[in-house]
Design an enzyme around this catalytic site. Structure first.
Site, PDB file in Angstrom:
ATOM      1  N   LYS A 121      57.439  26.613  36.986  1.00  0.00           N
ATOM      2  CA  LYS A 121      58.154  27.787  36.486  1.00  0.00           C
ATOM      3  C   LYS A 121      58.903  28.501  37.609  1.00  0.00           C
ATOM      4  O   LYS A 121      60.088  28.803  37.504  1.00  0.00           O
ATOM      5  CB  LYS A 121      57.175  28.766  35.817  1.00  0.00           C
ATOM      6  N   ASP A 139      57.973  30.870  30.837  1.00  0.00           N
ATOM      7  CA  ASP A 139      56.881  31.787  31.168  1.00  0.00           C
ATOM      8  C   ASP A 139      56.180  32.165  29.862  1.00  0.00           C
ATOM      9  O   ASP A 139      56.462  31.597  28.812  1.00  0.00           O
ATOM     10  CB  ASP A 139      57.411  33.022  31.922  1.00  0.00           C
TER      11      ASP A 139
END
Ligand code: SF4
Length: 216
Positions: A121, A139
């Site tokens: 991420k 996320d």
């Protein structure tokens, strides 16, 4: 699963709601961006910005973070969660940047994920926000929104969600869609008490109908 056309329409609606969706972390260069994203794990962007307003004044280069003891760095970031492991990762990351990359943040996914504390991420956010490379970072907000709106299935992993979004959304819209979904999730379709009653996506959202029915 929704069609590409339907997904594009839903992203359009998010863009009407949040035309200014953007990365809310404050940073002045790619190095500060990596650190801000690393610091933001399980912490709000607001807390990170409050911290980095002073942190980035004291520490400007990778060497600066290595010129202090781990304990001093821990003290300097202790206002945010997981500060001990984050301080350790920051020093290891700075060491690697100096040893392998001449102190400069690399701009490929493969190199970024090798940096301590940088996962998939974080690497995607850095590529997208720092280097303008089309990526979709998944996320907690992007994951939740994708599942509520049928972009992905409830039991999909974060990696599944990322791949499905990349197939559903045109590449030129990946980075913007990532910010739109974060804003939509942060300020409208929140984890608790989403604004289903006034949601412009309500008619195409099964989850909204389920949540309203459950509340009655
Ligand atoms: Fe989120 Fe509710 Fe809108 Fe569905 S209807 S997208 S759950 S706010």
């Amino acid at each position: 699963m929704v069609s590409k056309k339907k997904a594009a329409e839903m992203i359009d609606v998010m863009e009407e709601l949040f035309p200014d969706a953007h990365c809310e972390l404050n940073f002045k260069n790619e190095f500060e961006l990596v650190l801000a994203v690393l610091l933001s794990a399980q912490t709000t962007d607001k807390s990170v910005n409050k911290l980095t307003a002073t942190l980035f004044e004291k520490y400007k280069t990778p060497q600066d973070y290595l010129n202090v003891t781990l304990e001093e760095l821990e003290q300097d970031i202790k206002t945010i969660g997981l500060y001990r492991s984050k301080a350790k990762n920051i020093q290891a990351l700075c060491r690697l940047l100096l040893e392998e990359y001449n102190g400069v943040v690399p701009n490929t996914f493969e190199e970024l994920v090798k940096l301590p504390g940088v996962g998939r991420k974080t690497a995607n956010v850095v590529l997208s926000v720092g280097f303008d490379v089309p990526r979709i970072a998944v996320d907690t907000h992007v994951d939740r929104i994708s599942k509520r709106l049928g972009f992905a299935k409830a039991d999909d992993t974060v990696l599944d969600v990322e791949h499905k979004l990349m197939r559903l959304i045109k590449e030129e819209r990946w980075s913007k869609s990532h910010h739109l979904m974060i804003f939509f999730g942060r300020y409208h379709c929140t984890a608790k008490n989403p604004k289903c009653e006034t949601c412009p996506l309500f008619t195409s959202c099964k989850e909204g109908k389920r949540l309203i029915k459950k509340a009655k």
